[in-house]
Design a protein around this motif. Structure first.
Motif, PDB file in Angstrom:
ATOM      1  N   UNK A  93      43.959  43.619  41.037  1.00 25.86           N
ATOM      2  CA  UNK A  93      44.518  44.451  39.973  1.00 25.86           C
ATOM      3  C   UNK A  93      43.692  44.376  38.679  1.00 25.86           C
ATOM      4  N   UNK A  94      42.361  44.392  38.832  1.00 26.69           N
ATOM      5  CA  UNK A  94      41.465  44.357  37.667  1.00 26.69           C
ATOM      6  C   UNK A  94      41.068  45.748  37.200  1.00 26.69           C
ATOM      7  N   UNK A  95      41.168  46.740  38.074  1.00 27.91           N
ATOM      8  CA  UNK A  95      40.689  48.078  37.750  1.00 27.91           C
ATOM      9  C   UNK A  95      39.182  48.219  37.811  1.00 27.91           C
ATOM     10  N   UNK A  96      38.492  47.189  38.317  1.00 28.11           N
ATOM     11  CA  UNK A  96      37.030  47.201  38.378  1.00 28.11           C
ATOM     12  C   UNK A  96      36.564  47.831  39.687  1.00 28.11           C
ATOM     13  N   UNK A  97      35.638  48.782  39.591  1.00 29.92           N
ATOM     14  CA  UNK A  97      34.978  49.348  40.754  1.00 29.92           C
ATOM     15  C   UNK A  97      33.552  48.842  40.852  1.00 29.92           C
TER      16      UNK A  97
ATOM     17  N   UNK B 258      30.841  46.262  38.127  1.00 31.93           N
ATOM     18  CA  UNK B 258      30.622  44.858  38.473  1.00 31.93           C
ATOM     19  C   UNK B 258      29.716  44.147  37.473  1.00 31.93           C
ATOM     20  N   UNK B 259      28.624  44.802  37.097  1.00 29.84           N
ATOM     21  CA  UNK B 259      27.694  44.175  36.158  1.00 29.84           C
ATOM     22  C   UNK B 259      28.350  43.860  34.828  1.00 29.84           C
TER      23      UNK B 259
ATOM     24  N   UNK C  75      26.120  31.619  33.648  1.00 32.93           N
ATOM     25  CA  UNK C  75      25.992  32.761  34.543  1.00 32.93           C
ATOM     26  C   UNK C  75      27.114  32.812  35.568  1.00 32.93           C
ATOM     27  N   UNK C  76      27.672  34.010  35.744  1.00 32.43           N
ATOM     28  CA  UNK C  76      28.737  34.250  36.710  1.00 32.43           C
ATOM     29  C   UNK C  76      28.289  35.367  37.651  1.00 32.43           C
ATOM     30  N   UNK C  77      28.470  35.160  38.952  1.00 25.61           N
ATOM     31  CA  UNK C  77      28.197  36.190  39.953  1.00 25.61           C
ATOM     32  C   UNK C  77      29.495  36.909  40.284  1.00 25.61           C
ATOM     33  N   UNK C  78      29.436  38.227  40.470  1.00 22.87           N
ATOM     34  CA  UNK C  78      30.619  39.022  40.771  1.00 22.87           C
ATOM     35  C   UNK C  78      30.339  39.934  41.955  1.00 22.87           C
ATOM     36  N   UNK C  79      31.312  40.087  42.817  1.00 24.84           N
ATOM     37  CA  UNK C  79      31.212  41.006  43.941  1.00 24.84           C
ATOM     38  C   UNK C  79      32.597  41.546  44.257  1.00 24.84           C
TER      39      UNK C  79
END
Length: 301
Positions: free
Chosen positions: A59-63, A67-68, A81-85
């Motif tokens: 429920x973040x609303x992120x597509x 991501x970046x 640094x944080x990695x996101x996928x």
């Protein structure tokens, strides 16, 4: 009626097949709960890199296009640094810090998001829809690791939403899945809130998960925590509780909710019905039994 499954691998040669085997188990439980499902996977190097704290958000609303920006925002809050996928609808974050540090930074950026799970080596995915469809959407067959749990839900206590899906992963590396119902969950929820425990849903299972997490945070081991749960909660239930190093099963005093455990030298597995275990390698040589009422069965990695 819901379906629960769990697989604890002892043989590292099977680690690459964890997702394939867990997905097959979950699919067999679809007719026990076809409105939503969830999984927890321990040790997949893509979803939860070794030595990294990990947070699973819904429920973040992120597509994909965001991501970046999401990774940069959490990196700024963390100071590292944080990695996101994206894994279907789940935003999976990881960083070389503790899971608690990453969680705190994440909550600052996404205060309204649902934390599906957090911890080292842990990814938690939840979704509304048919379990077999969700397994495909997640790409679960390609996941590896040493342990996984899953749940197919037929909603009875709360709405069909991601916040109502199991597993409930409310403590670091901890997950709980549940078939049954707790009749005194409202009373216990009030008691836990009185000592500062916060809740994300009205689901009775979350009360059980928060109770176990609260017991573990006080220094009790999982067997003691589950015995306390049996003494405190009324209702009918089969529970599977895991962390990154352990796997435990318990049923209520009447044991009317189905459960079966199978064990070989290569793995330990449990499910609501045997058919979820029938495809596991070497099951023809497994020791198979139904767990006794209020006996805690636990295995450690």
């Amino acid at each position: 009626m819901c379906g629960i499954v769990g697989l604890h691998l002892r043989n590292p040669a099977l680690y690459p097949r964890l997702g394939e085997l867990l997905g097959g188990m979950l699919g067999e439980m679809q007719d026990r709960g076809a409105d939503s499902a969830g999984i927890a996977v321990y040790g997949d190097p893509t979803w939860s890199p070794a030595g990294h704290g990990c947070v699973s958000l819904l429920e973040t609303g992120i597509g994909v296009e965001g991501l970046g920006e999401a990774a940069a925002a959490v990196s700024g809050a963390l100071g590292g640094e944080v990695a996101a996928q994206l894994v279907d609808d789940t935003l999976q974050l990881s960083a070389q810090v503790t899971a608690e540090e990453l969680l705190a930074a994440t909550k600052g950026v996404f205060p309204q998001a649902l934390v599906a799970g957090f911890g080292e080596d842990l990814a938690v995915l939840k979704g509304v829809g048919a379990p077999r469809d969700l397994v495909e959407n997640w790409g679960l067959a390609g996941a590896s690791g040493w342990q996984g749990v899953g749940h197919t839900r037929m909603a009875t206590e709360s709405a069909v939403t991601p916040s109502g899906c199991h597993p409930y992963a409310v403590g670091p590396e901890q997950c709980l899945v549940h078939n049954g119902s707790f009749s005194n969950h409202a009373t216990i929820r009030r008691e836990l809130r009185a000592v500062g425990v916060e809740f994300d849903s009205q689901n009775d299972t979350e009360v059980g998960a928060r109770f176990v997490a609260h017991q573990l945070a006080q220094g009790k081991d999982i067997e003691t925590a589950l015995k306390e749960l049996c003494a405190t909660f009324d209702g009918f239930y089969t529970l599977l509780v895991s962390n990154r190093d352990s796997f435990a099963v318990v049923r209520d005093a009447i044991a009317c909710k189905p459960a079966v455990i199978a064990e070989t030298d290569d793995w330990v597995a449990m499910a609501s019905e045997y058919r979820a275990l029938a495809h596991l390698p070497g099951v023809e040589n497994a020791r198979i039994w139904e767990p006794e009422p209020e006996v805690v069965y636990a295995w450690t990695r």
